[in-house]
Structure formats: C-alpha cells, structure tokens
Design an enzyme around this catalytic site. Structure first.
Site, short mmCIF file in Angstrom:
data_model
loop_
_atom_site.label_atom_id
_atom_site.label_comp_id
_atom_site.label_asym_id
_atom_site.label_seq_id
_atom_site.Cartn_x
_atom_site.Cartn_y
_atom_site.Cartn_z
N ARG A 17 -4.01 23.18 5.17
CA ARG A 17 -3.41 23.74 6.48
C ARG A 17 -2.30 24.43 6.55
NH1 ARG A 17 -2.75 17.22 7.85
NH2 ARG A 17 -5.07 16.82 8.58
N GLU A 46 0.65 2.49 2.92
CA GLU A 46 0.23 2.35 4.63
C GLU A 46 -0.56 1.28 4.77
OE1 GLU A 46 -0.46 7.06 5.93
OE2 GLU A 46 -1.19 6.42 3.90
N ASN A 81 -8.99 1.17 7.46
CA ASN A 81 -8.66 2.63 7.76
C ASN A 81 -9.97 3.23 8.02
OD1 ASN A 81 -8.14 5.43 8.12
ND2 ASN A 81 -6.42 5.48 6.57
N HIS A 140 1.37 10.36 10.10
CA HIS A 140 1.87 9.63 8.83
C HIS A 140 3.03 8.56 9.23
CE1 HIS A 140 0.65 13.75 6.71
NE2 HIS A 140 -0.39 12.76 6.56
N LYS A 171 -11.78 2.72 4.65
CA LYS A 171 -11.18 2.08 3.45
C LYS A 171 -10.60 0.66 3.87
CE LYS A 171 -9.63 6.79 1.96
NZ LYS A 171 -8.74 7.88 1.86
N ARG A 209 -3.22 18.75 -8.99
CA ARG A 209 -3.53 19.00 -10.42
C ARG A 209 -3.89 20.18 -11.00
NH1 ARG A 209 -6.91 13.64 -9.69
NH2 ARG A 209 -7.97 15.16 -8.34
N GLY A 268 -2.32 16.42 3.32
CA GLY A 268 -1.42 16.69 4.27
C GLY A 268 -0.09 16.23 4.12
N GLY A 315 0.97 11.23 -2.57
CA GLY A 315 0.32 11.57 -3.88
C GLY A 315 1.08 12.70 -4.62
N ARG A 364 -5.88 0.97 11.24
CA ARG A 364 -5.22 2.35 11.48
C ARG A 364 -5.70 3.06 12.68
NH1 ARG A 364 -5.76 7.71 9.05
NH2 ARG A 364 -3.94 8.81 9.63
#
Length: 400
Positions: free
Chosen positions: A236, A383, A7, A177, A14, A279, A207, A326, A88
């Site tokens: 956003r 993913e 990705n 996504h 990543k 968090r 997101g 997350g 990706r």
C-alpha cells in the site's frame, strides 16, 4: 470457559480456542482459499500439526470442518463445551466504540456499514452466522478493529472536506489494527505499572499503522478512512497527493478503480523495490541493492515522521515507543534505521540488543540504552487473545 476467537476474511478463516480466564491456548489453525479449487487447512494442538486439503465451498463448510476437528481430536467433548465465540469485525463505523454481543440488530447494523469494508464485513457476518447455526447455545461477540480508535477527537478524525460528506456518507478517519493497539496498550500498562501511559505504538506488518496513546486512550492513528493511509506499507502506498489518481487516469486511460487497486496491491515497498516480503527485503538490503536501499530509506522516513509527529502531540511525554507485529517484532533493520532518524528526540538504541531482539526467537523487551530519553520496546501483539478477553468478559456478563 472455552472461548473461540475467530478472524474470518473473504477467503480465509483463522481461529484459536482458549480456556478462559486462564488464557490457555488449546488449539489454533488457519483455513485458507475458501471457495477456491485448492482450499486447505492447518491445525496445531500443542506440538502436533495437522495439514489437510479439503473441498471448502464457503465459510459454512469451513466452520463445520473446524468444529469437527475440535471434537475428533478430543480438544472438546462436544460443541456445547464452547460457551462463546468472538469474531473480529473489521469495521464498526461510527456506531461501535467497544466489543458487543452479536444480536440481530447488531448484525443488521454491521451489514448496513459494509460499504465501508466491502471485502471484510460481509465475510465476518457469514462466519458469525455459520457459528450461530452450529453452536446455537454460544454467545457470539463482535470485536471491532476500528473500536479502539473511537476516542479520537473530531478535530483529529474529521477531514477538511465538505462537512456534508461526513454527515451523509460517514467520510472520516476510522483507523484500523485497533485490536492490536488495544492489546499492546493493556500489556504496557502492566509492564510500566501505569494505568494511564503515554505510548507510540508501531504496528509494522505488511499492513502498518502507528497510534498515539495518551493516558491509555488513542488520540490519533495513521490509518484513515481506509487502511491505505498513513505510512508506506508492504503493497500500500500510504499518504499521497490524491490528485495523482486523476493525473494517472488521464495519462494511461486506467479507471480510478484500477488505479486504486494498484495503490493498494502494487505500491509501497512492492512498488519501489519490486518485493514486499521483509525477509527478502532484508537479504537484498544486506546485499546493498539500490532500489531496496531506497525503499527502506523511504519506509523508515515515514515511520519516523509519524513517531515525531505523535511525540509532539503527546507534549514530549512518552512512556514508551513500541514496535509490534511481524516486521516490528522481528526486523532489527527497520527498527534501527527508524530510531537512528530520531536521535533529535534523545533516543539511544542499543544496537547489539536490537539485533538479537526477535519475538520469533522468544525475545521481547527494551532495545534502548539506560540513558535514552525515551524507552523503546519490542513486544509481540496478540489480536486473537484480545478478542478472547473481550468475548469472555461479555459472556460472563451474559451469565454463561
């Protein structure tokens, strides 16, 4: 067969290395701040973690570092051990409804639609080109984040704007996504023992997007022409009245470009509460900070509104509502406040189970009571594994 799942972002890369079809994770890591002065990377092999600072000028440097670490750490014998690399790719436009092997023609078409994802598609191509150069014998596969949503009907993906804009400029709802929503759909088919489930999937991260799945296929999703549509997110704004842009421009003298940047990076939870990390928000929520209470109320309102909308779109026949990513996986406050607003649908939350259900603690599963009319779940998304699965399938077809 060893498969790399990649990705590549504008300044990040990543990756995960899998042994397929066993889906055994051999190595994973992040290379960050590519092209910047403080570039660095981290790698995990089993329980061992490697962290290093390095001068990483571009994605080609990042790829070389990654491959060198694979060999130096004896994860692979040689680069020839890697039979395929899955990438990706954020945007496939109208052209791609599934993952495909990367050819010169496909790369040309991805580049041609880069105006739809100017920060991401070019970076995705740079990363792919670097791997092609370093491992010329490997099959490279493009896995599009928009592909899963291409099953939407034209009545859903078209906007009520001049039709010419769609024909000439490809203005329509695309959704994002998609790799996550596809992974969760495939996962729930096994859990429910149903090859054609009706689902509402809530991918809640910084997101966030929500999708309606009918008979195993996406029929609607909250994100639109860009990821800045649908529900309120970390930074956003989501859905707003578009005339606000011209109004604020006239009032402040800000350019539409600057306003668009604010709507993407300084709005949502950040805009209302002054913070976007869930968090931090959870701690402030427990402390009953006024703006955070307001932000969470707005946030869960918008999530619940989309769930209710998709409940109707699925004719009230929903096999499961899934929280993932997350926030969806690890934030019981968001799940609780959202589902309490959906009592009219007959949803009954098991608050004790919900409080303990966090995938970072290794816990996943149902969070509603036995007499709830709709079962709600917490399921971890993956993913990178979805990329690896698609890549493996195409590599096998190619005879690797």
């Amino acid at each position: 067969m060893k498969i790399l799942s990649v990705n590549a972002g504008s300044s990040t890369l990543k990756f995960r290395l899998y042994e397929m079809p066993e889906e055994k994770l051999l190595m994973k890591g992040n290379i960050e701040r590519i092209g910047l002065s403080d570039s660095h990377y981290s790698i995990r092999i089993g329980d061992a973690k490697i962290e290093k600072e390095a001068l990483i000028n571009d994605h080609s440097d990042a790829v070389q570092i990654l491959l060198k670490e694979l060999v130096d750490n004896k994860v692979i014998d040689s680069l020839d051990s890697i039979k395929a690399v899955g990438h990706r790719v954020v945007h496939g436009g109208n052209k791609y409804s599934k993952s495909v092997i990367l050819t010169k023609r496909v790369m040309k078409e991805i580049n041609e639609i880069s105006s739809l994802a100017p920060l991401h598609n070019p970076a995705n191509l740079v990363g792919a080109s670097a791997f092609m150069e370093e491992i010329p014998g490997a099959v490279n596969v493009a896995c599009f984040d928009t592909a899963f949503h291409q099953t939407m009907k034209d009545t859903t993906y078209l906007y009520p704007i001049p039709y010419e804009w769609y024909i000439k400029y490809d203005v329509r709802k695309y959704g994002f996504h998609g790799l996550s929503h596809k992974y969760i759909t495939e996962y729930m088919k096994k859990i429910l023992k149903n090859s054609k489930p009706n689902l509402i999937i809530c991918h809640i991260g910084n997101g966030a997007s929500i999708s309606a799945i009918k008979d195993g296929y996406c029929i609607d999703t909250s994100m639109g022409f860009t990821p800045n549509a649908g529900i309120m997110m970390g930074t956003r704004c989501g859905d707003i009245d578009h005339t606000i842009i011209e109004y604020i421009s006239n009032k402040t003298g800000l350019s539409t470009k600057k306003i668009n940047e604010i709507l993407n990076k300084e709005s949502g939870l950040q805009g209302i509460a002054g913070m976007s990390d869930l968090r931090d928000l959870d701690r402030a929520y427990e402390a009953r900070e006024e703006k955070v209470l307001l932000a969470f109320d707005m946030y869960t309102d918008r999530i619940s509104e989309y769930i209710a909308k998709y409940f109707v779109k699925l004719d009230g026949k929903v096999d499961g509502i899934i929280f993932t990513a997350g926030g969806g996986e690890n934030d019981p406050i968001i799940r609780k406040e959202t589902l309490l607003k959906l009592k009219a649908l007959g949803i009954k939350l098991d608050e004790a189970v919900n409080e303990e259900m966090m995938t970072r603690k290794g816990r996943e599963g149902k969070i509603t009571t036995k007499d709830s009319k709709i079962d709600c779940y917490v399921i971890p998304t993956d993913e990178e594994l979805m990329i690896a699965r698609d890549t493996y399938a195409l590599a096998v077809e190619a005879g690797k």
